[in-house]
Scaffold this motif. Structure first.
Motif, mmCIF file in Angstrom:
data_model
loop_
_atom_site.group_PDB
_atom_site.id
_atom_site.type_symbol
_atom_site.label_atom_id
_atom_site.label_comp_id
_atom_site.label_asym_id
_atom_site.label_seq_id
_atom_site.Cartn_x
_atom_site.Cartn_y
_atom_site.Cartn_z
ATOM 1 N N VAL A 143 0.995 -1.217 0.052
ATOM 2 C CA VAL A 143 0.100 0.058 0.115
ATOM 3 C C VAL A 143 0.748 1.349 0.022
ATOM 4 O O VAL A 143 2.072 1.161 0.340
ATOM 5 C CB VAL A 143 -0.963 0.051 1.230
ATOM 6 C CG1 VAL A 143 -2.129 -1.090 1.218
ATOM 7 C CG2 VAL A 143 -0.052 -0.126 2.619
ATOM 8 N N LEU A 144 0.228 2.341 -0.252
ATOM 9 C CA LEU A 144 0.880 3.597 -0.088
ATOM 10 C C LEU A 144 0.135 4.378 0.719
ATOM 11 O O LEU A 144 -1.062 4.148 1.143
ATOM 12 C CB LEU A 144 0.549 4.251 -1.701
ATOM 13 C CG LEU A 144 1.272 3.692 -2.833
ATOM 14 C CD1 LEU A 144 0.757 4.371 -4.001
ATOM 15 C CD2 LEU A 144 2.985 3.689 -2.833
ATOM 16 N N GLY A 150 -5.925 -0.682 -8.078
ATOM 17 C CA GLY A 150 -5.256 -1.502 -7.137
ATOM 18 C C GLY A 150 -6.263 -2.436 -6.204
ATOM 19 O O GLY A 150 -7.558 -2.154 -6.166
ATOM 20 N N ILE A 151 -5.828 -3.096 -5.338
ATOM 21 C CA ILE A 151 -6.831 -3.866 -4.455
ATOM 22 C C ILE A 151 -6.688 -3.417 -2.911
ATOM 23 O O ILE A 151 -5.473 -3.070 -2.396
ATOM 24 C CB ILE A 151 -6.352 -5.419 -4.714
ATOM 25 C CG1 ILE A 151 -6.470 -5.706 -6.043
ATOM 26 C CG2 ILE A 151 -7.174 -6.453 -3.582
ATOM 27 C CD1 ILE A 151 -6.153 -7.284 -6.355
ATOM 28 N N LEU A 152 -7.873 -3.371 -2.202
ATOM 29 C CA LEU A 152 -7.961 -3.161 -0.805
ATOM 30 C C LEU A 152 -8.558 -4.336 -0.003
ATOM 31 O O LEU A 152 -9.532 -4.807 -0.699
ATOM 32 C CB LEU A 152 -8.655 -1.829 -0.565
ATOM 33 C CG LEU A 152 -8.159 -0.556 -1.102
ATOM 34 C CD1 LEU A 152 -8.933 0.487 -1.072
ATOM 35 C CD2 LEU A 152 -6.778 -0.286 -0.474
ATOM 36 N N GLU A 153 -8.174 -4.507 1.024
ATOM 37 C CA GLU A 153 -9.012 -5.855 1.750
ATOM 38 C C GLU A 153 -9.247 -5.240 2.918
ATOM 39 O O GLU A 153 -8.504 -4.384 3.731
ATOM 40 C CB GLU A 153 -8.099 -7.066 2.029
ATOM 41 C CG GLU A 153 -9.052 -8.252 2.305
ATOM 42 C CD GLU A 153 -8.150 -9.537 2.240
ATOM 43 O OE1 GLU A 153 -7.631 -10.022 3.288
ATOM 44 O OE2 GLU A 153 -7.945 -9.816 0.959
ATOM 45 N N ALA A 206 -0.286 1.060 -14.775
ATOM 46 C CA ALA A 206 0.647 2.215 -13.670
ATOM 47 C C ALA A 206 -0.354 3.434 -13.849
ATOM 48 O O ALA A 206 -1.347 3.912 -14.564
ATOM 49 C CB ALA A 206 1.916 2.448 -14.385
ATOM 50 N N TRP A 207 -0.218 4.017 -12.634
ATOM 51 C CA TRP A 207 -0.961 5.363 -12.326
ATOM 52 C C TRP A 207 -0.110 6.333 -11.457
ATOM 53 O O TRP A 207 1.007 5.901 -10.551
ATOM 54 C CB TRP A 207 -2.216 5.166 -11.836
ATOM 55 C CG TRP A 207 -2.327 4.603 -10.558
ATOM 56 C CD1 TRP A 207 -2.414 3.246 -10.162
ATOM 57 C CD2 TRP A 207 -2.468 4.915 -8.971
ATOM 58 N NE1 TRP A 207 -2.535 3.037 -8.841
ATOM 59 C CE2 TRP A 207 -2.569 4.114 -8.089
ATOM 60 C CE3 TRP A 207 -2.422 6.432 -8.580
ATOM 61 C CZ2 TRP A 207 -2.587 4.314 -6.909
ATOM 62 C CZ3 TRP A 207 -2.438 6.608 -7.331
ATOM 63 C CH2 TRP A 207 -2.591 5.865 -6.451
ATOM 64 N N HIS A 208 -0.297 7.704 -11.754
ATOM 65 C CA HIS A 208 -0.077 8.727 -10.616
ATOM 66 C C HIS A 208 -0.879 9.562 -10.544
ATOM 67 O O HIS A 208 -1.675 9.981 -11.282
ATOM 68 C CB HIS A 208 1.309 9.046 -10.897
ATOM 69 C CG HIS A 208 1.240 10.154 -12.294
ATOM 70 N ND1 HIS A 208 1.250 11.470 -11.984
ATOM 71 C CD2 HIS A 208 1.436 9.913 -13.714
ATOM 72 C CE1 HIS A 208 1.085 11.897 -13.203
ATOM 73 N NE2 HIS A 208 1.422 11.289 -14.269
ATOM 74 N N GLY A 209 -1.035 10.199 -9.138
ATOM 75 C CA GLY A 209 -1.888 11.181 -9.008
ATOM 76 C C GLY A 209 -2.299 11.224 -7.323
ATOM 77 O O GLY A 209 -1.688 10.438 -6.723
ATOM 78 N N VAL A 244 -1.268 -0.073 -4.471
ATOM 79 C CA VAL A 244 -0.206 0.073 -5.341
ATOM 80 C C VAL A 244 -1.008 -0.536 -6.788
ATOM 81 O O VAL A 244 -1.979 -1.152 -6.783
ATOM 82 C CB VAL A 244 0.982 -0.847 -5.040
ATOM 83 C CG1 VAL A 244 1.542 -0.190 -4.022
ATOM 84 C CG2 VAL A 244 0.729 -2.320 -4.957
ATOM 85 N N ALA A 245 -0.235 -0.081 -7.738
ATOM 86 C CA ALA A 245 -0.929 -0.612 -9.398
ATOM 87 C C ALA A 245 -1.105 -2.096 -9.294
ATOM 88 O O ALA A 245 -0.109 -2.836 -9.112
ATOM 89 C CB ALA A 245 -0.201 -0.145 -10.386
#
Length: 437
Positions: free
Chosen positions: A2-3, A167-170, A263-266, A229-230
């Motif tokens: 994660v970020l 991305g994925i969250l749990e 990929a992504w940024h922002g 994350v991506a």
């Protein structure tokens, strides 16, 4: 992985699932790496001030213009949107429900959504709706996105895996996830049936509240918010995309997975937060502070200090104030309060308010502790005491929350809720200043 995420603070991330997929120094180059398409997802007007400007650049296998082709209407009769005014015969009153039973049949996060209240107007992007979700089956080759608002998801039972474009969250009990407006996602139960609460916020995005004289630390700390994350899948199978737009539901079909962002940024991204990392502050001398000190996230309006939605929690904490009535006091409030209990007991209502249950105290309807809580708090020994094993929350809005017919006719609606205050007898005696019960 994660970020770290800071809602509403303009942080900018970059993440790639394939080395070199993220262009450097140019958001939309003439030719993206690996033959990807550049696409911007904006959560604010282009000219919003820098501190509130939110957007992310996605580098994906196919642009999402292919996701909204020929559409057909979809009927989801239990998911309602403001303005939603119905005749249901329920009186104006303080209301409380036992938990909604989880059905035995297959329901997904979308088909298992049950709207309890609506407030405001989705067409002018103000207000909110409160839902209970019931999930017994995963979304398979099916994706959802909400053009009406962002979703704050709070599980009460069971763990959810939320797969998004970014991305994925749990998340499980005591976690929340926020999925921004317009972000595609699907939900799968991880460890059996799941039940929880959803706040659908039509207005300004949730952000961290100002701390004022509290200063730099405590409450919800930015470092505890996490965004994924991506991650991508290259899946060439038929997928359904369900779109919620102005209260209606529409379905289109595509021949591939939309989770193709390499990929992504922002700074416009889904995120999760563990409610147990909230650092409460409170009175350490005397008197009872306002419940605003428990605000995790706020969705502001143009009027300072007046929220479209506040997300407030009542977690484990020490009670130490001297010579003070410690539970929430009796009050009438300009805000409308929808409350839920994730686990444990709520100190102002130790009986009758169950985990998975709900209550609604609308604008200017008086409420407060029941008789037993009042007596216990009035005559208990005021030594330091820690509330443990508890987590309640509140979705609070400036607008009246109108009941849906579903909520008004739920068998779990407690018809005797008001009886909890019936035993509050008159204690006044002009000859006894020191009342001692």
């Amino acid at each position: 992985m994660v970020l770290r995420y800071m809602p509403g603070f303009g942080n900018d991330f970059e993440t790639e699932a394939l080395e070199g997929a993220l262009p450097q120094g140019q958001n939309s180059p003439q030719r993206c790496p690996y033959g990807l398409y550049a696409e911007q997802l904006s959560g604010s007007p282009f000219t919003a001030p820098r501190g509130t400007n939110e957007r992310s650049w996605l580098y994906r296998m196919r642009p999402s213009v292919q996701h909204v082709g020929r559409q057909v209407k979809l009927d989801l009769p239990h998911w309602k949107t403001a303005p939603h005014i119905v005749e249901h015969g329920a009186p104006l009153a303080q209301l409380r429900w036992d938990p909604v039973p989880i059905p035995k049949e297959d329901v997904t996060f979308v088909t298992g959504m049950r709207t309890m209240t609506t407030a405001g107007d989705v067409y002018t992007q103000v207000g909110m709706a409160v839902h209970v979700y019931l999930v017994t089956a995963p979304m398979v080759d099916e994706v959802f996105y909400n053009a009406d608002g962002e979703l704050l998801i709070a599980p009460q039972q069971g763990t959810l895996r939320i797969t998004t474009e970014l991305g994925i969250l749990e998340i499980g009990a005591a976690d929340i996830a926020v999925v921004p407006r317009g972000t595609k996602f699907k939900v799968e139960p991880v460890d059996g049936p799941s039940r929880g609460y959803v706040c659908e916020n039509y207005g300004a995005k949730f952000t961290l509240p100002d701390r004022g004289p509290i200063g730099a630390n405590c409450l919800a700390n930015p470092r505890d918010f996490k965004t994924p994350v991506a991650w991508y899948e290259e899946k060439e199978t038929k997928h359904r995309i369900i779109i919620k737009w102005c209260g209606g539901f529409h379905v289109s079909e595509i021949g591939h997975s939309p989770f193709d962002v390499v990929a992504w940024h922002g700074n416009y991204a889904p995120y999760k937060y563990d409610l147990r990392t909230f650092s409460p502050v409170g009175a350490i001398g005397f008197d009872h502070p306002d419940p605003s000190i428990f605000t995790v996230l706020t969705a502001p309006t143009g009027e300072a200090g007046t929220a479209n939605v506040d997300f407030v929690i009542f977690p484990e904490r020490w009670l130490v104030a001297e010579n003070s009535f410690r539970p929430p006091w009796y009050h009438m409030n300009i805000m409308s309060e929808f409350m839920g209990l994730l686990y444990g007991r709520y100190d102002a209502k130790e009986e009758g308010f169950q985990p998975g249950g709900m209550s609604l105290h609308n604008c200017m309807l008086p409420h407060g502790p029941d008789r037993d809580a009042f007596i216990k708090a009035s005559f208990g020994e005021l030594k330091p005491h820690k509330l443990t094993g508890t987590m309640a929350f509140m979705f609070e809005t400036r607008f009246p929350q109108l009941l849906t017919k579903y909520a008004a006719t739920l068998p779990t609606l407690q018809d005797n809720y008001a009886d909890c205050w019936r035993g509050l007898e008159k204690n006044f005696d002009k000859n006894r200043r020191d009342w001692n019960g």
